[in-house]
Design an enzyme around this catalytic site. Sequence first.
Site, short mmCIF file in Angstrom:
data_model
loop_
_atom_site.label_atom_id
_atom_site.label_comp_id
_atom_site.label_asym_id
_atom_site.label_seq_id
_atom_site.Cartn_x
_atom_site.Cartn_y
_atom_site.Cartn_z
NE ARG A 101 46.34 45.80 42.23
CZ ARG A 101 45.17 45.25 41.92
NH1 ARG A 101 44.58 44.40 42.75
NH2 ARG A 101 44.57 45.55 40.79
CE LYS A 135 48.01 45.48 30.70
NZ LYS A 135 46.77 45.40 31.49
#
Length: 525
Positions: free
Chosen positions: A375, A301
């Site tokens: 996920r 990130k």
Amino acid sequence: MTHPVEINFTEVAPDQLADHPGRVALILTGHDKLPGKLPRAAQDAAKRALASKAGQALKPGQSMELAFPSGMAAEALVLIFLPNASTQAEARRAGAGLGAKLGRSHTLVFAGGHKLAGEVALGLALRGYDFSVYQTKPATDTPASGSAPLPESEGQAPHAVLGDAQGDDRLETPAAPVSDKARVTMMVKEPEVLAKAAQSAAAVAEGVFFTRDLVNEPANVLTTSDFADRLLAMRELGLEVEVLDEDELAKLGMRALLAVGQGSESPSKVVVMRWNGGGDEAPLALVGKGVVFDTGGISIKPGAGMEEMTMDMGGAGVVSGVMRTLALRRAKANVVGLVGLVENMPDGRAYRPGDILKSMKGDTIEVVNTDAEGRLVLADVLWYTQDRFKPRAMINLATLTGAVIIALGHDNAGVFSNDDALADQILAAAKAEGEGAWRLPLGPSYDGLIKSRLADMKNSGGRAAGSITAAQFLARFVTEGQPWAHIDIAGVTLPPSANDLAPRGATGWGVMTLDRLVRDGFETQ
């Protein structure tokens, strides 16, 4: 952990208002409804204030404050406008106004026979939260969320003593003297009745605080092991808690979850919490994403704002807070809560873009972005939950996508479901508790966005419909006929500013909604 401020309920005694040395709050159903035994000077000042332009403009749940009122020992007299026809939200907002200014004194609330006094107390408790354990010189005007909880019901298990994996290295603030802790007394018409009714609200407030504490903790303290230890401590409340370590997860085939955490020194874990308060029916299952810190992994990130990725375990925090609430209030329901605890770090052992993983279900997943890690964790835990518990319904919560913030901002969580009835129950519960939620679509037309050239699917569909394709990915790990909902709480877990019931920081969004869901739809009578 941080406990809600101590709130006691006592008989109405207007003659004690003049001598109270802390803050005195009057809940008024009308502008001319002041208590008769208020000292004359203070009563005149209050009448003038309520008759002023500002006083006449007060809306239900709003208040005005008079500093050092004449004829009273109080440091402030707070006038709260709350007509009998006020809503639950307005009553909680009224209490929150007091909770935001608790300081470290004793607040006396004159509520009389107001039917919403209990809601005022809950709002006060929720807004009175203060996470200042790492401030060696905390501001003197910050709310003092008490070190003591609201009263427990008879026969209720004691609060868990939470350990800390950092041992002696953790900063500790000395316990405040009893006289320096915030306290609240509410004068009400039927104190025993209200105190008994307030036990469930106290359990909810403690669950919310537990979740907020978890989300607010830094990642050097809340490691996967520390998180698991805090949940193990809830055995003292009557929860059954077990921790599955990496060897057990490998035997189960949770390769997707393990891949996410393999670049971290913190071991990956799955914690299972069970509350068996119902009959023989199958449980409601709650599943939470618990990424204790998310760098994005190899797909790292941007540095700006990465410090807030301590909140990426927010889904696991909500599940933990709900389970604590259910145990504290002895819910007559069977509920199982599972959290997948990992840390997503870049390392020589970290998983990479281009890797192909095999899930517990057996499906293969091409990794195209290691920052789409939540996920992968949920996929394995969802499958395990269904395989082991055969739940009546299954709900997962996760700070899953930035896309849901683009869609809904910080006011609403995104709700996705394969079952209209379950979705309606969640939305109704959220509305009843004043927590924003909005349903977003699922559908096979989105499957093409996560189609992989090399595997059964890829773990990201890119920017377009990002929150929907994430939900569509999770739906592949839900068995046919299993009622399921996914709640993306990325926008509501750690908003940029305070809200009505929470100071700036973690909100604990979801604890009240899911407790209401259990109360209204899953408890035996």
